[in-house]
Enzyme design. Sequence first.
Site, short mmCIF file in Angstrom:
data_model
loop_
_atom_site.label_atom_id
_atom_site.label_comp_id
_atom_site.label_asym_id
_atom_site.label_seq_id
_atom_site.Cartn_x
_atom_site.Cartn_y
_atom_site.Cartn_z
CE1 TYR A 1 -1.28 -5.46 12.05
CE2 TYR A 1 -3.67 -6.13 12.18
CZ TYR A 1 -2.44 -5.56 11.54
OH TYR A 1 -2.70 -4.79 10.56
CB ILE B 1 -0.80 -0.14 1.35
CG1 ILE B 1 -1.90 -1.11 1.01
CG2 ILE B 1 -1.66 1.47 1.35
CD1 ILE B 1 -2.79 -1.36 2.26
CE LYS C 1 -1.85 -2.07 12.47
NZ LYS C 1 -1.27 -0.84 12.07
#
Length: 290
Positions: A167, A15, A171
Amino acid sequence: MKNKIILITGSTDGIGKVAAKTLAKQGHTVIIHGRNRSKAQSVCEEIKLETGNLKVDYLIADLFSFADIKRMTDEFKKKYDRLDVLINNAGAFFGKVREITTDGHEKTIALNLFTPLLLTELLLAELAKSASARIINTSSATHKMSASKPIFNDLQLEKNYEPSRAYGLSKLYTIWVTRHFASSLKEKGLNNITANVYHPGAVATRFGQDSDKGFISNLIFKVALPFMTKPEKGADTTVYLATSGEVENVSGKYFGKMKEEAPSDKYYSAETEKMIWDYCMKIISPYLKK
């Protein structure tokens, strides 16, 4: 469109690389970041050739090292007098065995949470010089997973490590820290800087493919890959937040698919937000001193 100076971490692949190309095509000055110098040089030249934009540069740093992050920001300051957009794109999903950085921090929390905050704090003076600066942090829809229940007495998962938990929590905390940062900017009178966070969706990159996360998680990654969005689509929201006039004065919000969304607030409170903020600032504070 006014030429912006844009720094994107983790932009030699996926990305980040797609966003760098798109923004370079729009004529902006784009600084890509990578760990490997030869790869970063190659990507830099590739973007110049493909876009015709010669205002593409690169910086090298190991984002697992707070000292190296500080060195990279010092290098940026020598080259550029301001920063208009900081895209904290770099992130990772690690394996089933808990690992720590050279600074002694769990790798997932370090890279996905501490690093963006440290980088932003170190470049805040350069962002303040912009007429309209934007900070863009990367979260994930996985922050809504049941595994993302905060364990406040074990924030670096010394006793409760599991890769999807690490993870998801990194986030989730990124959303809280971004909100808090946006509020702190207003308190400091830095009304020319906004800070937002977004999720790119499930994107087909090499993200998460190189580590052993355990049989079930490995299988899920492999089975899901053909159904994931292409990186070109995954970068849309990044570019939108970096350039769109629609978000000119929007700050402290969570985005997906180029529109504002509501993150999960199941475990959120002003107290838990401040707890995570204070913890992160305590971790990075030694590297904020002159």
